[in-house]
Design a protein around this motif. Sequence first.
Motif, PDB file in Angstrom:
ATOM      1  N   LYS A  24       7.040  26.305 -24.745  1.00 44.36           N
ATOM      2  CA  LYS A  24       7.647  25.793 -25.974  1.00 44.36           C
ATOM      3  C   LYS A  24       8.467  26.918 -26.600  1.00 44.36           C
ATOM      4  CE  LYS A  24       5.317  21.828 -25.879  1.00 44.36           C
ATOM      5  NZ  LYS A  24       5.900  20.505 -25.744  1.00 44.36           N
TER       6      LYS A  24
ATOM      7  N   GLY B 111      17.416  23.165 -29.488  1.00 45.44           N
ATOM      8  CA  GLY B 111      16.511  23.483 -28.385  1.00 45.44           C
ATOM      9  C   GLY B 111      15.150  24.017 -28.809  1.00 45.44           C
ATOM     10  N   LYS B 112      14.834  23.955 -30.097  1.00 43.01           N
ATOM     11  CA  LYS B 112      13.531  24.454 -30.549  1.00 43.01           C
ATOM     12  C   LYS B 112      12.506  23.321 -30.611  1.00 43.01           C
ATOM     13  CE  LYS B 112      15.371  28.484 -31.125  1.00 43.01           C
ATOM     14  NZ  LYS B 112      16.794  28.120 -30.921  1.00 43.01           N
ATOM     15  N   ASP B 113      11.207  23.701 -30.501  1.00 45.23           N
ATOM     16  CA  ASP B 113      10.120  22.723 -30.563  1.00 45.23           C
ATOM     17  C   ASP B 113       9.344  22.775 -31.875  1.00 45.23           C
ATOM     18  OD1 ASP B 113      10.208  21.678 -27.710  1.00 45.23           O
ATOM     19  OD2 ASP B 113      10.021  23.825 -27.355  1.00 45.23           O
ATOM     20  N   PHE B 114       9.304  23.972 -32.473  1.00 45.90           N
ATOM     21  CA  PHE B 114       8.624  24.166 -33.754  1.00 45.90           C
ATOM     22  C   PHE B 114       9.476  25.113 -34.602  1.00 45.90           C
ATOM     23  CE2 PHE B 114       5.078  22.902 -31.183  1.00 45.90           C
ATOM     24  CZ  PHE B 114       4.181  22.301 -32.042  1.00 45.90           C
TER      25      PHE B 114
ATOM     26  N   LYS C 161      13.463  15.523 -36.404  1.00 44.73           N
ATOM     27  CA  LYS C 161      12.069  15.315 -35.978  1.00 44.73           C
ATOM     28  C   LYS C 161      11.479  16.594 -35.371  1.00 44.73           C
ATOM     29  CE  LYS C 161      10.988  10.618 -35.572  1.00 44.73           C
ATOM     30  NZ  LYS C 161       9.948   9.926 -34.846  1.00 44.73           N
TER      31      LYS C 161
ATOM     32  N   LYS D 137       3.333   9.259 -40.811  1.00 39.86           N
ATOM     33  CA  LYS D 137       3.553   9.398 -39.378  1.00 39.86           C
ATOM     34  C   LYS D 137       2.957   8.164 -38.686  1.00 39.86           C
ATOM     35  CE  LYS D 137       5.143  13.697 -39.654  1.00 39.86           C
ATOM     36  NZ  LYS D 137       6.455  14.142 -39.275  1.00 39.86           N
TER      37      LYS D 137
ATOM     38  N   ASP E 291       5.300   9.062 -33.501  1.00 41.49           N
ATOM     39  CA  ASP E 291       5.361  10.515 -33.708  1.00 41.49           C
ATOM     40  C   ASP E 291       4.357  11.270 -32.840  1.00 41.49           C
ATOM     41  OD1 ASP E 291       7.287  10.641 -36.047  1.00 41.49           O
ATOM     42  OD2 ASP E 291       5.785   9.265 -36.834  1.00 41.49           O
TER      43      ASP E 291
ATOM     44  N   LYS F 195      10.106  14.043 -25.808  1.00 44.50           N
ATOM     45  CA  LYS F 195       9.636  15.096 -26.706  1.00 44.50           C
ATOM     46  C   LYS F 195       8.618  14.555 -27.718  1.00 44.50           C
ATOM     47  CE  LYS F 195      12.544  18.960 -26.682  1.00 44.50           C
ATOM     48  NZ  LYS F 195      12.747  20.032 -27.625  1.00 44.50           N
TER      49      LYS F 195
END
Lengths: 243, 243
Positions: free
Chosen positions: A18, A81-84, A106, B18, B83, B106
């Motif tokens: 990630k 391209g980030k997840d968090f 999101k 959510k 979600d 994702k």
Amino acid sequence: MASDSDASLLVAWQLKNKHVLVVGGGDVASGRIHHVLVAGAKITVVAPQDGLHPVTKWHIDTTPDRITYYDRVFTPADLDGKDFVLTAIDDADASRDIASRCRALKLPVNVADDPPSCDFFFGSQIRKGPLQILISTNGRGPKLANIIRRRIEESIPSHAGEAIERVGTLRERLKARAPGVGGEVGRRRMKWMADLCTAWEIEELASLTDEQMDRMLTEGWEKDVVLSPQDLGVQPAAHSDSE
Amino acid sequence: MASDSDASLLVAWQLKNKHVLVVGGGDVASGRIHHVLVAGAKITVVAPQDGLHPVTKWHIDTTPDRITYYDRVFTPADLDGKDFVLTAIDDADASRDIASRCRALKLPVNVADDPPSCDFFFGSQIRKGPLQILISTNGRGPKLANIIRRRIEESIPSHAGEAIERVGTLRERLKARAPGVGGEVGRRRMKWMADLCTAWEIEELASLTDEQMDRMLTEGWEKDVVLSPQDLGVQPAAHSDSE
């Protein structure tokens, strides 16, 4: 069941592969970077050099393979391209702007010191090998979570980390011997592991050797019984330093 | 710092607004539904009626405003607008198919009894009012996590939940009196709250009344001091039943 405005869903995230964006490089950011690095994520840190905490700087310097650093303020393209996303900057308007951009994409976001902008909280954490504990007050009392953490820390059985590591290894070897996910074999495996963990003390599990595991599987699992520590000649971990 | 294959990022998710998909309705699914409901999410449950656990059925029947139930197996369209996705079914191939579809979208997913397919784990949980604790072995020893949870449960200070609730209220009132996120005032607030939580016992914090909070803010915060429980005439919670 009623919902409760004070409750969260506590989960342990797998961050391997990630990519986490950290906006800010100060004291709080350095703690975030620590947690995320331990969990194996890739990190991008965006923060002007003059505000870098020494620990943040140390992480950037010593982990160039997993941290990409940009000496500047945040730009919206940083979210690609980030997840968090974790922000820890002193500018409340900038923080909220980032949070609302994340919401639109999101992308889960945590904004330090601004609970209403957060999708998730960190709480207070304990780590002993594979054992990890999160103490959350749902953003209501971070300092109190720390105080409770210290009391809990004292109550953790010694050798809990080793016991988990050994039980994890046994579980993997059992899965190799009796493969399959779910179904009849899954249930039988789960019950056998549970019976074993209930019958044995944590200190005994911690000192289980590879040879004893072999016997446990061959003489125990195959005959659908759980051998006792005495059957296998196991010495509890506290007394096994000289083995 | 090296990464560690045994570490996760432990976080407390805010699930208000959510939407969580639960695939399966058995024993494990009923536990998942419980955790997600408490955290305030909307839920869609997809599972053939003949496999419903009584507790799952009870949740569906008693929470129609937040649970939408479909009496059938999973279809890919079930992922639309969700979600989080939690699967707890006995069919390993179907589970992995759902997990890979989630990965492509994702969408964070947890697959019961199949750690390699999981983005996150649940571990073992404790909840006392606003205090929530997650004990994770990173999927290595769920039963052991339960055993450690019981030991930890005994070590939690009594009144910890009330203390967190009271401190949370004080923090909100302080923020109303000295507003702003981050910066100088944020740091001063954080330090004052930390000093207070360090100086007071948990049992004393738990019994703080609204009137005592007023004095704490007017006579304490405004003069940049932390009043003691004695200053305010606070009786620790254990002895305050008759107040």
